[in-house]
Design an enzyme around this catalytic site. Structure first.
Site, mmCIF file in Angstrom:
data_model
loop_
_atom_site.group_PDB
_atom_site.id
_atom_site.type_symbol
_atom_site.label_atom_id
_atom_site.label_comp_id
_atom_site.label_asym_id
_atom_site.label_seq_id
_atom_site.Cartn_x
_atom_site.Cartn_y
_atom_site.Cartn_z
ATOM 1 N N CYS A 28 21.965 51.288 144.099
ATOM 2 C CA CYS A 28 20.888 52.016 144.782
ATOM 3 C C CYS A 28 21.219 52.175 146.269
ATOM 4 C CB CYS A 28 19.543 51.323 144.558
ATOM 5 S SG CYS A 28 18.117 52.364 144.963
ATOM 6 N N HIS A 82 19.652 51.029 138.451
ATOM 7 C CA HIS A 82 19.626 49.574 138.593
ATOM 8 C C HIS A 82 20.074 48.902 137.300
ATOM 9 C CE1 HIS A 82 17.567 49.122 142.515
ATOM 10 N NE2 HIS A 82 17.152 50.348 142.234
ATOM 11 N N GLU A 102 20.553 45.807 136.734
ATOM 12 C CA GLU A 102 19.816 44.559 136.534
ATOM 13 C C GLU A 102 18.418 44.785 135.975
ATOM 14 O OE1 GLU A 102 18.491 45.773 140.689
ATOM 15 O OE2 GLU A 102 20.162 46.133 139.320
ATOM 16 N N ASP A 127 -3.025 41.245 131.788
ATOM 17 C CA ASP A 127 -4.055 40.777 132.707
ATOM 18 C C ASP A 127 -4.029 39.253 132.681
ATOM 19 O OD1 ASP A 127 -4.853 43.345 133.280
ATOM 20 O OD2 ASP A 127 -6.440 43.375 131.789
ATOM 21 N N ASP A 129 -9.420 52.442 139.662
ATOM 22 C CA ASP A 129 -10.441 52.131 138.647
ATOM 23 C C ASP A 129 -11.635 53.066 138.776
ATOM 24 O OD1 ASP A 129 -9.075 49.820 137.575
ATOM 25 O OD2 ASP A 129 -9.665 48.741 139.387
#
Length: 602
Positions: A79, A191, A193, A245, A436
């Protein structure tokens, strides 16, 4: 000895974990002398070109690194570690290392979502130099793999890089250079990884290479037709995101939970069912082995937190099942300073050790004050999570407050909000804003304040901005219209702001992606709110993740096909295996939606 260069930006912990998982040892570069004595150098980076180059020069690394590259010893950049090799970048007036005679430009935002965030192929641009050989195989490239890209700037695939380009990739209407290789130098825009098994194979291939130059044979460019066919076949994929969550249960243990319209506690019916299978209180045995003659009836307990598993175990499972990203949302982070939430930091750290896809952490990414009075900035909190292994941070309520301030200031930015400071330090792609909204119903557009009509939809009409028909979804009293009002504090408070104002505001502040939830659809399994998703997707140029409401595999192809959203997220249906991730991806392939295939045996 392999040395890894950490210039101070982004998630280098995941790269370190990847290298260790492949059985290789390394040291960190801590001085210019370390660069001189290195046998191999790996330079990863997520963040801004400006910050990276200034940091290299401030630490005194830039000139020693250029000298190292000229010695012929192996170098791999990732990157920013690739972009730093070029002369310059649109992102900053700060010059690059100047090894490759070309420029890093910015993607065209008018034709696609920017930053580019997601999985894509990497098409080798040369024919096999040796008979029977697959060009790019020395570096784990040249197959059908997809890799994870997250960037706003790119190097055009043109004549200036023809001697360097190893692979090219198409994003929207642009073809750019996705990896370079010449002599001892190898670098990728993607990337490894964070690219699952395919990415680990690329890292392994480079780590196992000897110090000899690979390109001793002259490269032969692929025909335009062959390259075009490969670019088309590989293409950009839609992402499936698994969301966890996370909160402490009543015993203080971190668990993954899931709410129904944001209520994460078990229903009373479920509590009663559990009590029916518990031993009767009259048969309880005392510590001395006797049975009490009588006991008072127990006090009525509060409803237990719904427990769907342990965070790290579920993250590993989703990685194995093919999730393209995993998001941890710490839904009780407001109760303590995130930097003192050691269990949550450990969840990120331990997950990053074995989960090699992008990790997002949300909750508590804001300016805070420790119990001892020490002030902590949102940038500091985010940096701690990045060092633990997170790739992106998600900001919720504080994003609403930041946009309220932006509007009050007439659109003038302060440069001090969490979104702005993190975006500048680590790049826009590192900042996700979790939104939200909830519906506010109306019988006519005239009932909706003019300032909020940009978020208003016809609940009996087609998808906003199209003629595509959509089933009616009227309000509880037959209302035909609604607008989407923003909420804070987990949906418990509303603000005088609509979802379009918020989405456009956070983009202006520097956010790189929007996680679009729906208070009304949360836990409903009624499908994504396509009208909401369309309104937001059409109002911004940054990528959008659709969330809330998925209940079956068909819901995913519907949201992708009808709204052109970049990613879709689910939680409970994945946790309970009601709808497996693999089933979602199989269905999407059958319906012509491009998705990544990379299942891992753990």
């Amino acid at each position: 000895m392999l040395y890894i260069l950490d210039y101070g930006g982004g998630n280098v912990a995941s790269l370190a974990n990847s290298v260790r998982s492949l059985g290789f040892d390394f040291k960190w570069i801590e001085s210019a002398e370390d660069i001189e004595k290195a046998d191999k150098i790996l330079f990863p980076g997520v963040g801004s070109f400006d910050q990276a180059m200034k940091s290299l020069r401030k630490k005194g690394y830039a000139e020693p690194l250029k000298k190292y590259l000229a010695t012929g010893r192996p170098y791999m950049g990732i990157c920013i570690g690739m972009q730093a090799l070029f002369l310059s970048s649109d992102e900053s007036p700060e010059p690059g290392l100047g090894v490759i005679p070309s420029h890093v430009g910015i993607f065209d935002k008018t034709t696609k979502g920017v930053p580019c965030i997601g999985w894509n192929g990497a098409s080798v641009v040369h024919e096999g130099a040796r008979e029977g050989a697959r060009e790019g195989a020395e570096y784990g490239l040249g197959g059908e793999e997809s890799f994870y890209f997250v960037h706003s700037y790119r190097v055009a695939f043109d004549e200036r890089v023809k001697d360097w380009a190893l692979t090219a990739t198409r994003y929207g209407d642009e073809v750019y250079t996705s990896s370079v290789q010449k002599g001892n130098i190898f670098a990728t825009q993607f990337h490894p990884e964070k690219s699952g098994k395919a990415g680990l194979n690329v890292l392994k291939a480079w780590l196992e290479l000897g110090n000899d130059k690979i390109d001793a044979v002259e490269k032969v460019a692929k025909s335009v037709e062959a390259l075009e066919a490969d670019l088309k076949a590989k293409g950009f994929t839609k992402r499936i995101v698994a969301c966890l969550d996370v909160r402490a249960n009543d015993a203080g243990d971190l668990v993954v939970t899931k709410g129904d319209q944001y209520d994460v506690r078990e229903s009373e019916e479920a509590e009663e069912e559990q009590e029916q299978v518990q031993p009767s209180i009259t048969s309880a045995t005392a510590n001395d082995g006797t049975t009490p003659a009588a006991l008072d009836p127990p006090a009525k307990k509060s409803r237990a937190v719904r427990n769907l598993g342990k965070p790290v175990d579920l993250a590993r499972r989703y990685f194995a099942e093919g999730a393209d990203e995993i998001a941890f949302l710490n839904i009780t982070s407001f109760r303590s300073c995130p930097l003192h939430d050691q269990p949550m930091l450990d969840v990120v750290r331990k997950s990053a050790e074995t989960v090699f896809v992008p990790l997002t952490i949300g909750g508590g990414i804001r300016d805070t004050v420790d119990p001892d009075g020490t002030s902590r900035s949102a940038l500091e909190v985010a940096g701690t999570y990045f060092r633990c292994g997170a790739d992106k941070v998600s900001i919720g309520s504080d994003a609403v407050f930041a946009v309220e301030e932006l509007i009050a200031n007439g659109g003038k930015k302060t440069g001090k909000t969490g979104i702005e400071t993190i975006s500048y330090g680590y790049g826009a792609q590192a900042v996700v804003v979790s939104v939200d909204p909830k519906r506010v119903y109306a019988n006519s557009l005239d009932e909706i304040a003019e300032v909020h009509r940009s978020s208003a939809v016809d609940l009996a009409g087609p998808i906003p901005g199209t003629t595509t028909p959509l089933k009616d979804d009227l309000g509880p009293n037959g209302e035909r219209y609604c607008w989407y009002q923003c909420t804070v504090k987990g949906g418990r408070e509303t603000r005088d702001m609509d979802v379009v104002q918020l989405a456009q505001g956070v983009e202006q502040l520097g956010a790189g992606e929007i996680l679009l939830n729906s208070v009304d659809r949360d836990g409903s399994k009624a499908g994504f709110d396509l009208r909401l998703v369309s309104v937001v997707r059409n109002s911004v140029s940054i990528p959008v993740i659709a969330s809330s409401g998925a209940g079956k595999v068909e819901d995913f192809d519907e949201v992708f096909e009808r709204t052109n959203v970049e990613a879709a997220l689910a939680a409970g249906i994945f946790h309970r295996k009601e709808v497996p991730i693999e089933a979602v991806k199989d269905h999407l392939r059958k319906t012509g939606v491009s998705v990544r295939r990379d299942f891992v045996d753990l």
